[in-house]
Design an enzyme around this catalytic site. Structure first.
Site, PDB file in Angstrom:
ATOM      1  N   THR A 133       5.635  -8.003 -14.759  1.00 26.93           N
ATOM      2  CA  THR A 133       4.513  -8.715 -14.565  1.00 26.93           C
ATOM      3  C   THR A 133       3.991  -9.522 -15.756  1.00 26.93           C
ATOM      4  O   THR A 133       3.613  -8.928 -16.665  1.00 26.93           O
ATOM      5  CB  THR A 133       3.754  -8.103 -13.487  1.00 26.93           C
ATOM      6  OG1 THR A 133       2.487  -8.820 -13.109  1.00 26.93           O
ATOM      7  CG2 THR A 133       3.164  -6.842 -13.935  1.00 26.93           C
ATOM      8  N   ASP A 134       3.242 -10.697 -15.310  1.00 26.20           N
ATOM      9  CA  ASP A 134       2.337 -11.097 -16.470  1.00 26.20           C
ATOM     10  C   ASP A 134       0.775 -10.178 -16.429  1.00 26.20           C
ATOM     11  O   ASP A 134       0.139 -10.390 -17.543  1.00 26.20           O
ATOM     12  CB  ASP A 134       1.838 -12.638 -16.152  1.00 26.20           C
ATOM     13  CG  ASP A 134       1.254 -12.793 -15.092  1.00 26.20           C
ATOM     14  OD1 ASP A 134       0.981 -12.037 -13.946  1.00 26.20           O
ATOM     15  OD2 ASP A 134       1.002 -14.115 -14.657  1.00 26.20           O
ATOM     16  N   GLU A 135       0.680  -9.425 -15.457  1.00 23.97           N
ATOM     17  CA  GLU A 135      -0.778  -8.746 -15.261  1.00 23.97           C
ATOM     18  C   GLU A 135      -0.760  -7.733 -16.445  1.00 23.97           C
ATOM     19  O   GLU A 135      -1.889  -7.213 -16.858  1.00 23.97           O
ATOM     20  CB  GLU A 135      -0.841  -8.084 -13.695  1.00 23.97           C
ATOM     21  CG  GLU A 135      -0.735  -9.060 -12.643  1.00 23.97           C
ATOM     22  CD  GLU A 135      -1.135  -8.564 -11.454  1.00 23.97           C
ATOM     23  OE1 GLU A 135      -1.979  -7.707 -11.433  1.00 23.97           O
ATOM     24  OE2 GLU A 135      -0.680  -9.243 -10.646  1.00 23.97           O
ATOM     25  N   TYR A 159      -2.112  -0.673 -11.262  1.00 25.73           N
ATOM     26  CA  TYR A 159      -0.869  -1.560 -11.207  1.00 25.73           C
ATOM     27  C   TYR A 159      -0.297  -1.991 -12.449  1.00 25.73           C
ATOM     28  O   TYR A 159       0.698  -1.499 -12.670  1.00 25.73           O
ATOM     29  CB  TYR A 159      -0.964  -2.300 -10.133  1.00 25.73           C
ATOM     30  CG  TYR A 159       0.271  -3.603 -10.149  1.00 25.73           C
ATOM     31  CD1 TYR A 159       1.578  -2.986  -9.796  1.00 25.73           C
ATOM     32  CD2 TYR A 159      -0.057  -4.721 -10.490  1.00 25.73           C
ATOM     33  CE1 TYR A 159       2.649  -4.083  -9.647  1.00 25.73           C
ATOM     34  CE2 TYR A 159       1.206  -5.694 -10.581  1.00 25.73           C
ATOM     35  CZ  TYR A 159       2.332  -5.301 -10.456  1.00 25.73           C
ATOM     36  OH  TYR A 159       3.491  -6.020 -10.467  1.00 25.73           O
ATOM     37  N   LYS A 163       2.936  -0.748 -14.853  1.00 23.46           N
ATOM     38  CA  LYS A 163       3.856  -1.789 -15.308  1.00 23.46           C
ATOM     39  C   LYS A 163       3.967  -1.929 -16.706  1.00 23.46           C
ATOM     40  O   LYS A 163       4.971  -1.817 -17.138  1.00 23.46           O
ATOM     41  CB  LYS A 163       3.864  -3.113 -14.427  1.00 23.46           C
ATOM     42  CG  LYS A 163       3.989  -3.262 -13.262  1.00 23.46           C
ATOM     43  CD  LYS A 163       5.113  -2.978 -12.582  1.00 23.46           C
ATOM     44  CE  LYS A 163       6.167  -3.801 -13.020  1.00 23.46           C
ATOM     45  NZ  LYS A 163       7.686  -3.468 -12.409  1.00 23.46           N
TER      46      LYS A 163
HETATM   47  P1  NAD Z   1       7.709  -5.393  -2.953  1.00 29.37           P
HETATM   48  O1  NAD Z   1       6.512  -4.280  -2.804  1.00 29.37           O
HETATM   49  O2  NAD Z   1       7.938  -6.259  -1.824  1.00 29.37           O
HETATM   50  O3  NAD Z   1       8.970  -4.429  -3.231  1.00 29.37           O
HETATM   51  C1  NAD Z   1       9.384  -3.217  -3.979  1.00 29.37           C
HETATM   52  C2  NAD Z   1      10.752  -2.478  -3.441  1.00 29.37           C
HETATM   53  O4  NAD Z   1      10.660  -1.484  -4.307  1.00 29.37           O
HETATM   54  C3  NAD Z   1      10.457  -2.404  -1.762  1.00 29.37           C
HETATM   55  O5  NAD Z   1      11.569  -2.541  -1.152  1.00 29.37           O
HETATM   56  C4  NAD Z   1      10.304  -0.583  -1.739  1.00 29.37           C
HETATM   57  O6  NAD Z   1      10.807   0.053  -0.993  1.00 29.37           O
HETATM   58  C5  NAD Z   1      11.152  -0.419  -3.357  1.00 29.37           C
HETATM   59  N1  NAD Z   1      10.615   0.780  -4.141  1.00 29.37           N
HETATM   60  C6  NAD Z   1       9.165   1.243  -4.337  1.00 29.37           C
HETATM   61  N2  NAD Z   1       9.496   2.607  -4.676  1.00 29.37           N
HETATM   62  C7  NAD Z   1      10.763   3.110  -4.887  1.00 29.37           C
HETATM   63  C8  NAD Z   1      11.468   3.814  -5.745  1.00 29.37           C
HETATM   64  N3  NAD Z   1      10.681   4.993  -6.208  1.00 29.37           N
HETATM   65  N4  NAD Z   1      12.784   3.856  -5.645  1.00 29.37           N
HETATM   66  C9  NAD Z   1      13.236   2.740  -5.020  1.00 29.37           C
HETATM   67  N5  NAD Z   1      12.835   1.723  -4.569  1.00 29.37           N
HETATM   68  C10 NAD Z   1      11.506   1.855  -4.634  1.00 29.37           C
HETATM   69  O7  NAD Z   1       7.527  -5.873  -4.582  1.00 29.37           O
HETATM   70  P2  NAD Z   1       8.026  -7.382  -5.065  1.00 29.37           P
HETATM   71  O8  NAD Z   1       6.908  -8.304  -4.946  1.00 29.37           O
HETATM   72  O9  NAD Z   1       9.238  -7.887  -4.622  1.00 29.37           O
HETATM   73  O10 NAD Z   1       8.325  -7.106  -6.961  1.00 29.37           O
HETATM   74  C11 NAD Z   1       9.270  -6.532  -7.253  1.00 29.37           C
HETATM   75  C12 NAD Z   1       9.182  -6.435  -8.784  1.00 29.37           C
HETATM   76  O11 NAD Z   1       8.728  -7.872  -9.306  1.00 29.37           O
HETATM   77  C13 NAD Z   1       8.288  -5.235  -9.047  1.00 29.37           C
HETATM   78  O12 NAD Z   1       8.700  -4.811  -9.994  1.00 29.37           O
HETATM   79  C14 NAD Z   1       6.976  -6.030  -9.384  1.00 29.37           C
HETATM   80  O13 NAD Z   1       6.260  -5.355 -10.230  1.00 29.37           O
HETATM   81  C15 NAD Z   1       7.625  -7.440  -9.883  1.00 29.37           C
HETATM   82  N6  NAD Z   1       6.645  -8.737  -9.943  1.00 29.37           N
HETATM   83  C16 NAD Z   1       6.044  -9.026  -8.540  1.00 29.37           C
HETATM   84  C17 NAD Z   1       5.366 -10.180  -8.615  1.00 29.37           C
HETATM   85  C18 NAD Z   1       4.806 -10.833  -7.608  1.00 29.37           C
HETATM   86  O14 NAD Z   1       4.103 -11.822  -7.367  1.00 29.37           O
HETATM   87  N7  NAD Z   1       5.098 -10.067  -6.323  1.00 29.37           N
HETATM   88  C19 NAD Z   1       5.293 -11.005  -9.797  1.00 29.37           C
HETATM   89  C20 NAD Z   1       5.879 -10.665 -11.174  1.00 29.37           C
HETATM   90  C21 NAD Z   1       6.425  -9.238 -11.015  1.00 29.37           C
HETATM   91  P1  TYD Z   2      -2.558 -10.618  -4.459  1.00 30.92           P
HETATM   92  O1  TYD Z   2      -1.557 -11.524  -3.598  1.00 30.92           O
HETATM   93  O2  TYD Z   2      -2.872  -9.125  -4.090  1.00 30.92           O
HETATM   94  O3  TYD Z   2      -1.752 -10.500  -5.855  1.00 30.92           O
HETATM   95  P2  TYD Z   2      -2.236 -10.186  -7.551  1.00 30.92           P
HETATM   96  O4  TYD Z   2      -3.600  -9.346  -7.438  1.00 30.92           O
HETATM   97  O5  TYD Z   2      -1.099  -9.436  -8.072  1.00 30.92           O
HETATM   98  O6  TYD Z   2      -2.716 -11.339  -8.472  1.00 30.92           O
HETATM   99  O7  TYD Z   2      -3.776 -11.253  -4.844  1.00 30.92           O
HETATM  100  C1  TYD Z   2      -3.626 -12.727  -5.432  1.00 30.92           C
HETATM  101  C2  TYD Z   2      -5.233 -13.071  -5.725  1.00 30.92           C
HETATM  102  O8  TYD Z   2      -5.964 -13.389  -4.517  1.00 30.92           O
HETATM  103  C3  TYD Z   2      -6.128 -12.161  -6.316  1.00 30.92           C
HETATM  104  O9  TYD Z   2      -6.917 -12.731  -7.293  1.00 30.92           O
HETATM  105  C4  TYD Z   2      -6.630 -11.674  -5.292  1.00 30.92           C
HETATM  106  C5  TYD Z   2      -6.987 -12.679  -4.299  1.00 30.92           C
HETATM  107  N1  TYD Z   2      -6.909 -12.127  -2.957  1.00 30.92           N
HETATM  108  C6  TYD Z   2      -7.877 -12.482  -2.094  1.00 30.92           C
HETATM  109  O10 TYD Z   2      -9.073 -13.271  -2.293  1.00 30.92           O
HETATM  110  N2  TYD Z   2      -7.968 -11.972  -0.759  1.00 30.92           N
HETATM  111  C7  TYD Z   2      -6.951 -11.344  -0.140  1.00 30.92           C
HETATM  112  O11 TYD Z   2      -6.848 -11.031   0.970  1.00 30.92           O
HETATM  113  C8  TYD Z   2      -6.022 -10.794  -1.049  1.00 30.92           C
HETATM  114  C9  TYD Z   2      -4.811  -9.926  -0.539  1.00 30.92           C
HETATM  115  C10 TYD Z   2      -6.083 -11.234  -2.327  1.00 30.92           C
END
Ligand code: NAD
Ligand code: TYD
Length: 352
Positions: A133-135, A159, A163
């Site tokens: 992630t960019d975070e 989180y 990461k």
């Molecule tokens: P998500 O929470 O929707 O899915 C995570 C999946 O991992 C789930 O299916 C869960 O069951 C599985 N999981 C959790 N712990 C596990 C373990 N110990 N062993 C096996 N499986 C396990 O997450 P996502 O949004 O699909 O994100 C996927 C990846 O991308 C993550 O690594 C996250 O950090 C990264 N990412 C997400 C975003 C975003 O905006 N969602 C952006 C950048 C990077």
């Molecule tokens: P989120 O989807 O949780 O992603 P991340 O925290 O990883 O960026 O949140 C996106 C942005 O929206 C973040 O600045 C937090 C804000 N947010 C709200 O304002 N209300 C909400 O109910 C949620 C879930 C997030």
């Protein structure tokens, strides 16, 4: 040929597998623990498809992972598995440390054992791609340039810290043991099958249910949004042609304040599913207490990926967000099934 994908019952991993199997004949081993975020219903269209082999399990289960690797001989392992929600990490960081750090370490060790015993040709072709992630870069001020791969890691939430730690482990396994790794650091994703605890799906689902739309603080925090399928195409491209040991930032140059996102969702719903009383969904917006340690701004500089590997996103924010809202309107059953699980208990406590 076969690839092993972890966490592919989650939002991005499932989208990745669906796209992968639509484009390629390669078998996918999907290793997922099925936490609250894992949802096999997302992959129901793959039922009966012999190219998708689902295994429920933990990336930290060395015995299981080693057995899967020996049995299926994948040419690559892609690690999507993680605990992914910042709010949850604030309320309970333990699982984030366990999966994102310890789990990644154990996975790296299992993969290293498998990879080091491969014949020379397979060994040099093998890839471990870590999805991050960019975070990890922390928070930007208003005028700071977007995050480049050379930015310092300054994670602020449990989180992002977990990461960041996993990224460092991946890097170290390359430098120390020569494991052929690639890391991608992507901005906020949105799109189909997004679990409705994250901003965009939560707003859609709450709006339709007539519930408040909780905007944290002043709603002026900025996130950089990328349609999930574009993230998936970037990962495919990095897997195919990324330079070993390198990290690639993935983003679509779409910085938006949260309140603008929420207003856009409301406008689309007003158009596509107008309320009976003629009022806008925006009347449901409620400003709530801010998240502790809330990062103010994220922005991704994706020039390395664009210049080196020729990747470009296919969607604009306008096209992607419309597709997303349309998808949620067309799939109420998916949403209601997701909401009847552990999600509901947690959310009801969180927003009580
Ligand atoms: P998500 O929470 O929707 O899915 C995570 C999946 O991992 C789930 O299916 C869960 O069951 C599985 N999981 C959790 N712990 C596990 C373990 N110990 N062993 C096996 N499986 C396990 O997450 P996502 O949004 O699909 O994100 C996927 C990846 O991308 C993550 O690594 C996250 O950090 C990264 N990412 C997400 C975003 C975003 O905006 N969602 C952006 C950048 C990077
Ligand atoms: P989120 O989807 O949780 O992603 P991340 O925290 O990883 O960026 O949140 C996106 C942005 O929206 C973040 O600045 C937090 C804000 N947010 C709200 O304002 N209300 C909400 O109910 C949620 C879930 C997030």
């Amino acid at each position: 040929m076969t690839i092993l994908v972890t966490g592919a019952a989650g939002f991005i991993g499932a989208n990745f597998v669906l796209d992968w199997l639509a484009l390629s004949q390669e078998t996918v081993i999907n290793l997922d623990k099925l936490t609250y975020a894992g949802n096999l219903e997302t992959l129901s269209s793959l039922q009966g498809d012999a190219r998708h082999i689902f295994v429920q399990g933990d990336i930290g289960d060395a015995e299981l992972v080693s057995r899967l690797l020996a049995e299926h001989q994948p040419r690559a392992v892609l690690n999507f598995a993680a605990e992914s929600h910042v709010d949850r990490s604030i309320h309970g960081p333990g699982d984030f440390i366990e999966t994102n750090i310890v789990g990644t370490f154990r996975l790296l060790e299992s993969v290293r054992g498998y990879w080091s015993a491969l014949p020379e040709q397979e060994k040099s072709a093998f890839r471990f791609l870590h999805v991050s992630t960019d975070e990890v870069y922390g928070s930007l001020s208003k005028d700071d340039p977007a995050f480049a791969e050379t930015n310092r890691y300054e994670p602020n939430s449990p989180y992002s810290a977990s990461k960041a730690a996993s990224d460092h482990l991946v890097r170290a396994w390359h430098h120390t043991y020569g494991l052929p790794v690639l890391t991608t650091n992507c901005s906020n994703n949105y799109g189909p099958y997004h679990f409705p605890e994250k901003l965009i799906p939560l707003m859609i689902v709450n709006a339709l249910a007539g519930k408040p739309l909780p905007v944290y603080g002043d709603g002026m925090q900025i996130r950089d949004w990328l349609y999930v399928k574009d993230h998936c195409s970037a990962i495919r491209r990095v897997l195919e042609a990324g330079r070993l040991g390198e990290t690639y930032n993935v983003g679509g140059w779409n910085e938006k304040p949260n309140i603008e996102i929420v207003n856009t969702v409301c406008k689309l719903l007003d158009e596509l599913r107008p309320k009976a009383d003629g009022s806008s969904y925006a009347t449901q917006i409620t400003y709530v207490t801010d998240r502790p340690g809330h990062d103010r701004r994220y922005a991704i500089d994706a020039r390395k990926l664009e210049a080196e590997l020729g990747w470009k996103p296919a969607e604009t924010f306008e096209s992607g967000i419309r597709k997303t809202v349309e998808w949620y309107l067309a799939n109420p059953q998916w949403v209601s099934n997701v909401q009847s699980g552990a999600y509901r208990d947690w959310v009801s406590k969180q927003y009580a």
